[in-house]
Design an enzyme around this catalytic site. Structure first.
Site, short mmCIF file in Angstrom:
data_model
loop_
_atom_site.label_atom_id
_atom_site.label_comp_id
_atom_site.label_asym_id
_atom_site.label_seq_id
_atom_site.Cartn_x
_atom_site.Cartn_y
_atom_site.Cartn_z
N ASP A 10 -11.38 5.99 -5.07
CA ASP A 10 -11.85 4.70 -4.95
C ASP A 10 -13.22 4.29 -4.91
O ASP A 10 -14.26 5.14 -4.21
CB ASP A 10 -11.64 4.44 -3.38
CG ASP A 10 -11.35 2.94 -2.79
OD1 ASP A 10 -12.41 1.92 -3.99
OD2 ASP A 10 -11.51 2.31 -1.49
N HIS A 35 -10.26 1.42 -8.62
CA HIS A 35 -9.39 2.72 -8.59
C HIS A 35 -9.18 3.20 -9.99
O HIS A 35 -9.09 2.75 -10.66
CB HIS A 35 -8.35 1.94 -8.07
CG HIS A 35 -8.57 1.77 -6.89
ND1 HIS A 35 -6.91 0.71 -5.99
CD2 HIS A 35 -9.44 1.45 -5.21
CE1 HIS A 35 -7.91 0.36 -4.92
NE2 HIS A 35 -9.28 0.71 -4.53
N HIS A 44 1.37 -0.87 -0.24
CA HIS A 44 -0.05 -0.07 0.09
C HIS A 44 0.86 0.92 0.10
O HIS A 44 1.99 1.41 0.70
CB HIS A 44 -1.17 -0.25 1.35
CG HIS A 44 -1.94 -1.08 1.03
ND1 HIS A 44 -3.47 -0.69 1.07
CD2 HIS A 44 -1.94 -2.36 1.83
CE1 HIS A 44 -3.81 -2.28 0.94
NE2 HIS A 44 -2.54 -3.06 1.23
N LYS A 69 10.65 2.69 45.03
CA LYS A 69 11.43 1.80 43.92
C LYS A 69 10.89 2.49 42.46
O LYS A 69 9.46 3.11 42.28
CB LYS A 69 10.52 0.32 44.21
CG LYS A 69 10.84 -0.62 42.61
CD LYS A 69 10.67 -1.65 42.62
CE LYS A 69 11.13 -2.52 42.44
NZ LYS A 69 11.14 -2.58 40.92
N HIS A 109 35.30 5.09 -8.85
CA HIS A 109 35.84 6.55 -8.95
C HIS A 109 34.62 7.32 -8.08
O HIS A 109 34.20 6.71 -7.30
CB HIS A 109 35.65 7.11 -10.89
CG HIS A 109 34.32 7.50 -10.76
ND1 HIS A 109 33.03 6.18 -11.66
CD2 HIS A 109 33.30 8.10 -10.79
CE1 HIS A 109 32.37 5.94 -11.29
NE2 HIS A 109 31.69 7.18 -10.83
N ASP A 132 10.08 3.36 38.75
CA ASP A 132 9.18 2.63 37.65
C ASP A 132 10.00 2.61 35.65
O ASP A 132 9.67 2.87 35.13
CB ASP A 132 7.96 2.35 37.21
CG ASP A 132 7.75 1.35 36.54
OD1 ASP A 132 8.48 1.09 36.38
OD2 ASP A 132 5.90 1.10 36.16
N ARG A 154 -3.57 -9.30 -4.27
CA ARG A 154 -3.91 -8.98 -3.00
C ARG A 154 -4.44 -10.25 -1.78
O ARG A 154 -3.81 -10.77 -2.59
CB ARG A 154 -6.27 -8.33 -3.21
CG ARG A 154 -6.32 -7.27 -3.86
CD ARG A 154 -5.81 -6.28 -3.56
NE ARG A 154 -5.93 -5.61 -2.38
CZ ARG A 154 -6.75 -4.84 -2.40
NH1 ARG A 154 -7.49 -4.10 -2.93
NH2 ARG A 154 -7.57 -4.66 -0.89
#
Length: 826
Positions: A143, A184, A122, A535, A350, A537, A250
């Protein structure tokens, strides 16, 4: 093609292909080998419609299944970690960080995408601009989607109405049967308007057709109003949306194709969608009926433009070289103009020198490269102007094509121009940091001819632009062709040796209940006061401070310096003395609380470009809590209380993002504070404890308010309903004496971006071997197994007597942990 595994060479590219006999379309028995063959043969007509556009793929690793039992599919944006480095890619920023999209520039890329079962490709209606940003819309698409009770015949009727209107606007409409349901309709554009402007135009066009034909046409998004009508989806012109690429397969039950058609075919009452073998036959007989929409779209009136020679010498689909987004040249770069020097292993080695000028890259082939001193002049031969997109090009030009051979970027940057005349150009190049060129003032002096093929001398000036003597450079040496042009960042000093891994292994705490912690607090208290820390996280990090810069090591020992430039690219104020410190890297949410899910946006990034983009959006801090050495002396044998005093003196003048959190002397008060502010829990430590490298010690206890558990991922269960075709849940385990013990399913806590990330990292680990020593048949019935190499973290309510996690919720991947480090938390 035979089954099994083999390495093939495609237009100079080496590629490993596997499982060629694997059936991807059960209804027709179509194998992966046939899919690869299709994409290989259709490449010359597909690539012109996709080149320069980011490709979003839909993958079916186990095949498409049947209508009654569809196979699991995944949308993939980022290229997989194991994708070949020669695949051209461009980054697009997302809320979860930058993603590197593949660009289909050559046949080998299509074969790779087919190898990893990317059946659908896509693309948007725009190409990348030279600066890497989204370019203008270069085609319009409608579409035509048939609602219940309508089909291709009705779509063809609407297509003819749209064609008449577009023709009146001077736009040529070209039809494609989508291979799914409808049609489409494309129209090439001059490329001078944005996607937003073209979306608005398409919307008004759809409304106009609806106004004229309300019995058959609808332009609103409402699905309830579509029965008996054809919906004109105008929204796919939006710059953030994509449409199936012409000639893409598809993923339905049959291998149909989004097939370009002629208008005569649309008049056929028996119009139907075409299968892939039919499309190959059509292309062989008649070519591409919408060729004008491809590589040369927008260039038909640019035969005399500055890039006309470049375009005439190349055929998209046969060469990976970039397509000019505008054949008349690009707009000027912001700031100083750009340059690039490319090393070109063609018939003869080159170097190609390219200087931005008037929207193109003026180009010279220099057989011996930039001269190292003013005493030597090197020959330069002017070639055709190149598009600005070429400044980022590296790859292999196939044999038989103009300039065949491998091209890599030797150096690149900006330049300052002093003079540009027909016979003399004087300029100063500034290469990339650490590159081979540095800063150098050069002159090009024409000696014979004019335009392309004219000869020049490339001269290194004795002085810079200010008249100061210019140092000599190094002789030009070919770079390693296998070297990745995007090196990891390294902010650490090179002269300081890194301690052995064992010396950097952190001390690990043992999980405890509140009751056990209270007993320990009474035993460890000094003068009646225990030692309690919050403590945090985050992720554990050992920091190596050399007096000016910090290097970082993960708990596993991996170097993570490049992941967190804000902690390594500047002086953090930790003083002039070297030290090794222990801490936690955290990301704070909008309330100032450490958030492990938020930190996921940083933990999993690898590429410097992605890290540079995400760092300002998700900044991190380093919370320090211990010191392993100071001024070259090992401090691990000293008691915690003494190490804290050393750490306080070290961090006395430290500034953001370094934080030295306080120590609490009341366990219950610390727990209440942690709960009040939504923190993870507390750490209770014996103030007399030594630092025991790499040991899980009962002298450090962690008391969690939320139960969390590290787990090893061993399988995927496909989703159902709203998650159909994606991950439904993960099957996880915890290592035990007999192997990886099954610990249940995790099916909540996933965002769309999390699922996309998990698909990206788990799909390459697919295996047919069950990784668990015991898994219920109900959970294994539709499971897709993966090699147990990745660690994640979950929240949960409790363990069942059989060791299964109840109410497990996903928290994130733990790239800082190895599977053999995972233990069951008590």
């Amino acid at each position: 093609m035979a089954g099994g595994e083999q390495t093939v060479r495609i237009d100079g590219r080496r590629l490993r292909i596997t499982n060629l006999d694997k059936v991807l379309y059960p209804e027709t028995g179509t194998t992966k080998g046939e899919v690869i063959d299709y994409y290989s043969r259709v490449a010359p007509v597909l690539i012109p419609h996709a080149i320069g556009r980011p490709v979003t793929r839909k993958r079916w690793p186990d095949g498409v299944g049947t209508d009654d039992h569809p196979g699991m599919s995944f949308f993939a944006k980022d290229l997989e970690a194991g994708a070949p480095s020669w695949i051209v890619r461009r980054a697009i920023d997302h809320s979860t960080g930058a993603k590197d999209y593949p660009l289909v520039t050559e046949r080998a890329t299509l074969v790779y995408l087919a190898q990893v079962a990317s059946l659908e490709l896509h693309v948007p209606q725009w190409r990348f601009a030279p600066d890497g940003d989204r370019g203008p819309a270069d085609r319009l698409v409608l579409d035509l989607d048939p609602g219940p009770g309508t089909g291709l015949a009705e779509c063809a009727e609407v297509a003819r109405w749209a064609r008449a209107i577009l023709g009146g606007m001077g736009l040529e409409a070209l039809p494609v049967t989508s291979g799914s349901k409808g049609i489409h309709l494309y129209a090439p554009l001059p490329g001078d308007q944005s996607s937003d402007a073209i979306t608005a135009l398409a919307k008004e066009l759809a409304r106009a057709i609806e106004a004229d034909h309300p019995d058959l046409v609808i332009s609103q998004m409402s699905k309830a109003a579509r029965p008996g009508k054809v919906f004109i989806d105008w929204s796919q012109n939006n710059g953030a949306k994509t449409t199936i690429a012409p000639y893409s397969l598809r993923g339905g039950s049959h291998p149909t194709v989004a097939a370009p058609r002629t208008w005569d075919e649309l008049d056929d009452p028996a119009l139907r969608h075409l299968l892939f073998d039919e499309v190959l036959s059509r292309v062989a007989d008649a070519g591409d009926p919408m060729a004008d929409l491809g590589f040369r779209a927008g260039a038909r009136h640019a035969d005399t433009g500055p890039l006309s020679e470049y375009i005439s010498m190349r055929a998209a689909g046969k060469t990976p070289e970039p397509v000019p987004s505008n054949p008349l040249g690009a707009t000027a770069s912001e700031g100083l103009p750009v340059f690039v020097i490319q090393e070109h292993h063609a018939t003869r080695l080159h170097w190609d020198l390219r200087l931005e000028r008037d929207g193109v890259l003026a180009s010279w082939a220099v057989p011996k490269g930039v001269p190292p001193s003013a005493s030597r002049n090197n020959l330069a031969v002017q070639t055709e102007d190149h598009p600005m997109e070429y400044a980022a090009f590296s790859g292999s030009i196939p044999a038989g094509e103009y300039g065949a051979g491998t091209m890599t970027i030797w150096d690149e940057g900006r330049y300052e121009l002093e003079k540009w005349r027909d016979d003399e150009i004087i300029f100063t190049l500034e290469g990339r940091a650490g590159g081979p060129l540095g800063r150098v003032r050069l002159a090009l002096i024409r000696t014979d001819g004019a335009g392309a093929k004219s000869t020049w001398l490339l001269h290194r000036m004795k002085t810079d632009a200010a008249g100061r003597p210019q140092p000599e450079g190094q002789p030009v040496v070919p770079i390693d062709e296998t070297e990745d042009d995007e090196q990891p960042l390294d902010h650490g000093p090179t002269e300081q040796a890194t301690p052995p891994a064992a010396e950097l292994a952190p001390m690990i705490a043992t999980a405890a209940t509140r009751g056990l912690a209270r007993d320990a607090a009474r035993r460890w208290a000094i003068d009646g006061h225990p030692w309690v820390e919050m403590k945090w996280d985050g992720v554990r990090a050992i920091g190596l401070w050399d007096g000016s810069r910090l290097r970082l090591r993960a708990r596993s020992g991996a170097d993570i310096t490049a992941k967190y430039p804000e902690l390594s690219a500047a002086d953090l104020g930790l003083g002039p003395d070297p030290a090794v410190v222990d801490g936690e890297i955290v990301a704070l949410d909008e309330k100032g609380r450490p958030s492990f899910p938020l930190l996921q946006a940083r933990m999993n990034l690898q590429k410097p470009r992605e890290i540079a983009r995400e760092a300002p959006r998700t900044p991190v801090k380093l919370y320090l809590f211990d010191v392993l050495s100071f001024r070259g002396e090992d401090t691990a044998g000293s008691p915690l209380a003494e190490r804290r005093r050393i750490l306080e003196s070290l961090a006395d003048r430290a500034h953001d993002p370094v934080v030295l959190p306080p120590v609490f002397d009341d366990l219950d008060a610390a727990l209440e504070t942690s709960e009040l502010f939504g923190l993870e829990g507390v750490m209770l430590k014996d103030p007399r404890s030594r630092y025991r490298r790499g040991v899980r010690s009962e002298e450090w206890l962690k008391v969690k308010l939320t139960r969390t558990q590290e787990v090893v991922i061993g399988g995927i269960r496909p989703g159902k309903g709203g998650r159909s075709g994606s991950i439904g849940s993960l099957l996880v385990g915890i290592p035990g004496p007999a192997g990886l013990a099954y610990s249940g399913r995790v099916g909540s806590g996933f965002s769309e971006s999390t699922i996309a990330r998990l698909e990206e990292v788990l799909l390459p680990l697919r295996t047919t071997t069950v990784p668990f020593v015991d898994v219920p048949s109900a959970d294994a019935s539709d499971a897709l197994w993966v090699r147990p190499l990745l660690v994640g973290e979950v929240e949960f309510a409790e363990f069942t007597p059989g060791g299964i996690l109840r109410q497990a919720r996903w928290r994130g991947l733990r790239p800082d942990k190895r599977p053999d480090e995972v233990v069951r938390e008590s």
